[in-house]
Design a protein around this motif. Structure first.
Motif, PDB file in Angstrom:
ATOM      1  N   UNK A 590       0.662  -0.875  -0.033  1.00  0.00           N
ATOM      2  CA  UNK A 590       0.116   0.393  -0.213  1.00  0.00           C
ATOM      3  C   UNK A 590       0.656   0.890   0.046  1.00  0.00           C
ATOM      4  N   UNK A 591       0.371   2.075  -1.076  1.00  0.00           N
ATOM      5  CA  UNK A 591       1.054   3.554  -0.017  1.00  0.00           C
ATOM      6  C   UNK A 591       0.285   4.717  -0.175  1.00  0.00           C
ATOM      7  N   UNK A 592      -1.249   4.255   0.764  1.00  0.00           N
ATOM      8  CA  UNK A 592      -1.880   4.798   1.403  1.00  0.00           C
ATOM      9  C   UNK A 592      -1.615   4.926   2.574  1.00  0.00           C
ATOM     10  N   UNK A 593      -1.527   3.683   2.977  1.00  0.00           N
ATOM     11  CA  UNK A 593      -1.811   3.194   4.630  1.00  0.00           C
ATOM     12  C   UNK A 593      -0.406   2.744   4.790  1.00  0.00           C
ATOM     13  N   UNK A 594       0.432   2.739   5.891  1.00  0.00           N
ATOM     14  CA  UNK A 594       1.662   2.273   6.187  1.00  0.00           C
ATOM     15  C   UNK A 594       1.902   2.523   7.908  1.00  0.00           C
ATOM     16  N   UNK A 595       2.031   0.975   8.619  1.00  0.00           N
ATOM     17  CA  UNK A 595       2.352   1.288  10.362  1.00  0.00           C
ATOM     18  C   UNK A 595       2.884   2.159  10.492  1.00  0.00           C
ATOM     19  N   UNK A 596       2.938   2.380  11.070  1.00  0.00           N
ATOM     20  CA  UNK A 596       3.967   3.785  11.675  1.00  0.00           C
ATOM     21  C   UNK A 596       4.858   3.228  12.891  1.00  0.00           C
ATOM     22  N   UNK A 597       6.159   4.183  13.519  1.00  0.00           N
ATOM     23  CA  UNK A 597       6.561   3.669  14.278  1.00  0.00           C
ATOM     24  C   UNK A 597       5.894   5.231  15.322  1.00  0.00           C
ATOM     25  N   UNK A 598       5.710   4.573  16.453  1.00  0.00           N
ATOM     26  CA  UNK A 598       5.080   5.062  17.125  1.00  0.00           C
ATOM     27  C   UNK A 598       5.975   5.669  18.996  1.00  0.00           C
ATOM     28  N   UNK A 599       6.771   3.867  19.691  1.00  0.00           N
ATOM     29  CA  UNK A 599       7.034   4.418  20.978  1.00  0.00           C
ATOM     30  C   UNK A 599       8.854   5.052  20.662  1.00  0.00           C
ATOM     31  N   UNK A 600       9.218   5.791  20.410  1.00  0.00           N
ATOM     32  CA  UNK A 600      10.588   5.995  19.711  1.00  0.00           C
ATOM     33  C   UNK A 600      11.472   6.417  20.781  1.00  0.00           C
ATOM     34  N   UNK A 601      11.216   6.231  22.480  1.00  0.00           N
ATOM     35  CA  UNK A 601      11.915   6.798  23.754  1.00  0.00           C
ATOM     36  C   UNK A 601      12.273   4.953  24.747  1.00  0.00           C
ATOM     37  N   UNK A 645       7.339   5.306  -7.725  1.00  0.00           N
ATOM     38  CA  UNK A 645       7.734   4.590  -9.531  1.00  0.00           C
ATOM     39  C   UNK A 645       8.003   3.422  -8.897  1.00  0.00           C
ATOM     40  N   UNK A 646       8.770   2.623  -7.227  1.00  0.00           N
ATOM     41  CA  UNK A 646       9.426   1.367  -7.049  1.00  0.00           C
ATOM     42  C   UNK A 646       8.147   0.625  -6.851  1.00  0.00           C
ATOM     43  N   UNK A 647       7.042   1.271  -6.501  1.00  0.00           N
ATOM     44  CA  UNK A 647       6.013   0.983  -5.881  1.00  0.00           C
ATOM     45  C   UNK A 647       5.358  -0.166  -7.096  1.00  0.00           C
ATOM     46  N   UNK A 648       5.078   0.949  -8.146  1.00  0.00           N
ATOM     47  CA  UNK A 648       4.720   0.748  -9.918  1.00  0.00           C
ATOM     48  C   UNK A 648       3.813   1.584  -9.390  1.00  0.00           C
ATOM     49  N   UNK A 649       4.162   1.998  -9.256  1.00  0.00           N
ATOM     50  CA  UNK A 649       2.960   3.676  -8.935  1.00  0.00           C
ATOM     51  C   UNK A 649       3.512   5.181 -10.035  1.00  0.00           C
ATOM     52  N   UNK A 650       2.533   4.876 -11.156  1.00  0.00           N
ATOM     53  CA  UNK A 650       3.088   6.152 -12.383  1.00  0.00           C
ATOM     54  C   UNK A 650       2.675   7.493 -11.838  1.00  0.00           C
ATOM     55  N   UNK A 651       3.609   8.309 -12.630  1.00  0.00           N
ATOM     56  CA  UNK A 651       2.848   9.563 -12.407  1.00  0.00           C
ATOM     57  C   UNK A 651       1.769  10.523 -12.587  1.00  0.00           C
TER      58      UNK A 651
END
Length: 841
Positions: A590-601, A645-651
């Motif tokens: 998916x290029x719209x939703x990805x798991x985030x990084x939350x607890x950073x410290x 582009x690497x994900x196959x999405x055109x301009x």
């Protein structure tokens, strides 16, 4: 002091925190404006000890510039602006699941209504752009999963209506009922919203503020919003409206007066006998406009008019009785009493005149049409004659529509018709307005008057002008007029024919259609002679009482029909299949939703120890949030474009950054990606820096992630007023993700500074130095070691510059103990996430 009290309705006992008990013993609180009483009640209700209780009372007695808390009972969110917070909660669920904890405890801490407006018409999207269909489907899929897994989250799916309208007509309850120790406690509903029209709810007597996405995250995770003790401006409305003036004119004039009143973030509260002229719909227009005149909110206390509206739209007489009983017991029901406002502005209704705007210059209201130049005459037309009148129901309240049609009814009864030279259209935009007006038997009068009824958006074309009129205009170069209730581009291909175009109230559209010329004296001119008797404006102008009488006949059961299936959604939503899993199954492609990084410290920061940090970028003064994270379209050859582009999405499928708000991979690549900003370490504009190891110019995010993987601290250095402008969530979150732990600047925008701390980034300010005085190039290393982090402390830093070390002083911009504590926890969001995580294990 125990201020809990109770009352009984229909054999049910309700408890509340009694303000009258308090004001009887603290007379200085008795005359508090109602908005302040609502804030007082919530702060006392949340007090945890006697000392805090007394401190709150002292703050409200003296109305000092203290910080107080706003405790929302509910958040109203629109569309997908808050998508990252739900992604964070989904990721947190995964952590809890891996550690064997209780997933059910990972939830928003207060009630949330997420209203999905129809930004895309799903049935058309798939046939036009596959990328837009994927956007809608992926976001809806995630939100639908969230609605099945998170408590305290209500989803109003697509097809239900506009955010603020749904809130006003259906969601708001005015009172919040909470079960506590097996007792039902009542308190005023208070709302926060991210929508631009969030302040509309103040028209219903519900105190609501607009906030940004970062503040909404803090509220979702359980923190109140901190505000400076507010000033309250009282607006006293009195007097009587002049002829030809409608409540829409009153609303326009009132808003203009407030714009010129030097309001600076005050709460505005209305009172006075003139409120009888304002329907709840009128009040909603004034409340929506609060940001335009720089008020935090414009508040209308609950009165009998509010209760009637609420009972009719909800169809619940008993609950209306409960609301009124509670409010009267608390001294929160409107009584037209002059309260202790910080300042009062008088607004005399007799100073309001019909609002007539020239379409070419909308800022110029109060056009004096009596001075319209009359010089040329044709065969049957003359300058100032009206040849087109358009009455649109869109953007009109039911009150204004009824007033217009009652005017038509009175004219028809007397035998007056639309002037024969006028092409008159009545355009109805929604079925519910059509049903309302038909149930009141009013539409027929506008038709009998001579208006043509249209049921869709209407665009006037010059071909609709009678040929004889065209000939008369062109032959004699006449200056003819159009009258419209709305500013839309209805004069396609006809500007050469109709030279003067005016926007007026809906009732004046009807009225001018009768008189036929804009040069008319409302006080003295005769409309028509009927049976040897002159008919004046007063003879056909409906009174407020007549309009209110018709409003009382409105069939409000239509609202039940509209909202009966509100949680069902449209066909697209219903057919969207989701896995009924406790954790979300992320689509790695998916290029719209990805798991985030939350607890950073994970660890508590006891001291500041930054050794040999690298400088990621050097920026000049006045770097704005729009420059830190541009909101422009995704450009070709940018770091984001390469990722897509690497994900196959055109301009042609890129869409914009806003549409990909839920994908941190996109947002970190967008950092500083604009030609309007330049890293002084290199000659290239945009989001680039130099990797001194390879001596290559690379994207800022790429260099930062490389250093982060090697545990090398990264610092950004800037000039004055860093982070100014509109608050942007990713303008800080993206910096934290790529590993920026410290920003050193000559000064910070205050809101940006606070939000850096929310995300665990330390703001430091130069004391005597700056980029130029130290002659920084960007290849220096910086060491900052401080054994104890304290508020506003001076911190020593060593800059390793080629063969020499330069010692400078930096000011720690953790300005109070609370900010120090949150920073030590890795930021406010990190602190709250860890609390939820720990409570789940």
């Amino acid at each position: 002091m125990d201020i809990v009290n109770s009352f009984e309705i229909e054999n049910e006992v309700f408890y509340y925190y009694d303000l009258k008990k308090l004001t009887n013993e603290n007379k200085r609180l008795e005359k508090l404006p109602i908005v302040l009483k609502i804030l007082l009640e919530s702060n006392l209700r949340k007090a945890t000890n006697k000392e805090q209780f007394e401190q709150i009372i002292n703050s409200f007695e003296n109305r000092r510039n203290d910080k107080i808390s706003f405790y929302p009972s509910r958040l109203v969110l629109e569309e997908f602006s808050e998508l990252p917070i739900f992604i964070d909660l989904a990721v947190l669920r995964e952590k809890v699941d891996i550690l064997g904890g209780d997933l059910k405890k990972v939830n928003p801490q207060i009630l949330i209504d997420l209203i999905i407006d129809n930004r895309f018409l799903e049935e058309n999207v798939k046939s036009s752009k596959e990328s837009e269909y994927n956007l809608v489907e992926e976001k809806y899929h995630f939100i639908k999963w969230a609605s099945h897994n998170f408590t305290n989250l209500r989803i109003i799916p697509p097809g239900s209506g506009i955010c603020n309208q749904v809130n006003l007509e259906f969601l708001s309850t005015i009172l919040h009922v909470e079960r506590k120790d097996n007792k039902f406690f009542l308190y005023p509903e208070t709302i926060l919203g991210t929508d631009t029209h969030a302040t509309m709810i103040n028209s219903l007597g519900v105190l609501g503020f607009r906030i940004d996405s970062i503040e909404s995250q803090l509220a979702i995770l359980g923190l109140p919003v901190k505000i400076d003790f507010p000033k309250v401006l009282g607006i006293n409305i009195f007097g009587k409206l002049n002829n030809a003036v409608t409540s829409s004119d009153l609303v326009t004039f009132l808003i203009e007066k407030l714009k010129n009143s030097n309001i600076n973030g005050e709460l505005v509260e209305f009172f006075g006998e003139g409120l009888e002229y304002l329907t709840l719909e009128d009040r909603s227009f004034i409340s929506i406009a609060a940001p335009k005149y720089n008020a935090s909110c414009s508040y209308f206390a609950i009165d009998n008019k509010t209760i009637r509206y609420f009972k009719k739209t909800r169809g619940n007489e008993d609950y209306g009785k409960l609301i009124k009983t509670y409010l009267e017991n608390q001294g929160l029901f409107y009584t037209n009493e002059i309260l202790d406002y910080d300042k009062i502005i008088d607004f005399d209704l007799s100073t309001v005149y019909p609002d007539i705007k020239d379409k070419k210059n909308l800022n110029e209201s109060l056009i004096n049409l009596k001075k319209f130049p009359l010089m040329k005459k044709g065969n049957f037309l003359k300058d100032g004659d009206i040849v087109l009148s358009l009455l649109f129901t869109s953007k009109l309240s039911l009150h204004h529509l009824i007033h217009s049609l009652l005017l038509a009814k009175k004219a028809v009864t007397l035998g007056i018709k639309v002037n024969k030279n006028i092409n008159a259209k009545f355009v109805i935009d929604t079925n519910i307005k059509k049903e309302h007006l038909e149930s009141l038997n009013l539409i027929r009068y506008i038709e009998d008057l001579g208006f043509e009824i249209k049921y869709d958006e209407y665009h006037f074309n010059s071909s609709e002008i009678d040929e004889d009129i065209k000939k008369d205009i062109l032959t004699n170069n006449l200056n003819l007029c159009s009258i419209s209730s709305q500013n839309i581009d209805y004069l396609e291909n006809s500007m050469n024919l109709i030279k003067s175009n005016y926007i007026v109230s809906s009732s004046l559209v009807v009225f001018f259609s009768l008189v036929g010329n804009v040069k008319f004296d409302f006080e003295n001119d005769v409309i028509e002679i009927i049976d040897n008797k002159a008919v004046y404006l007063n003879d056909i102008w409906p009174t407020n009482e007549e309009v209110v009488s018709y409003l009382g006949k409105v069939d409000y059961t239509l609202y039940k029909e509209i909202y009966k299936d509100i949680y069902k959604g449209n066909e697209f939503w219903q057919n969207l299949n989701i896995e009924l899993s406790n954790t979300y199954n992320w689509n790695q492609d998916s290029t719209y939703i990805q798991a985030s990084q939350i607890i950073t410290q994970e660890n508590f920061i006891s001291d500041l120890r930054i050794e040999n940090a690298e400088i990621l970028a050097l920026f000049a003064d006045n770097i704005s949030t729009e420059q830190i994270l541009p909101s422009k379209n995704i450009s070709l050859y940018s770091p984001t474009a390469r990722y897509l582009e690497e994900k196959g999405i055109k301009s042609f499928e890129y869409n914009d950054f806003e549409s990909r708000y839920g994908n941190f991979e996109v947002m970190i690549r967008n950092l500083f990606d604009t030609s309007e900003v330049k890293n002084m370490m290199i000659s290239k504009e945009g989001g680039y820096t130099i990797d001194y190891e390879t001596h290559e110019i690379v994207p800022i995010f790429e260099k930062a992630l490389k250093s982060k993987s090697e545990n090398i601290p990264q610092i950004i250095i800037a000039g004055k007023d860093f982070g100014k402008g509109k608050t942007k969530y990713w303008a800080i979150r993206a910096l934290k993700i790529i590993g920026v732990d410290i920003i050193i600047a000559k000064s910070f925008d205050e809101k940006y500074r606070k939000n850096l701390i929310n995300f665990g980034i330390l703001p430091l300010e130069f004391v005597d130095d700056d980029i130029e005085s130290i002659k920084l190039k960007g290849n220096e290393k910086i060491t900052i070691i401080n054994e104890k982090i304290k508020e506003k402390s001076i911190i020593d830093a060593i800059i390793k510059k080629e063969s020499i070390n330069i010692s400078i002083e930096l000011k720690c911009r953790l300005d109070n103990d609370e900010e120090v504590n949150y920073y030590k926890e890795g930021g406010v969001l990190n602190f709250l996430f860890k609390n939820i995580l720990n409570s789940s294990l």
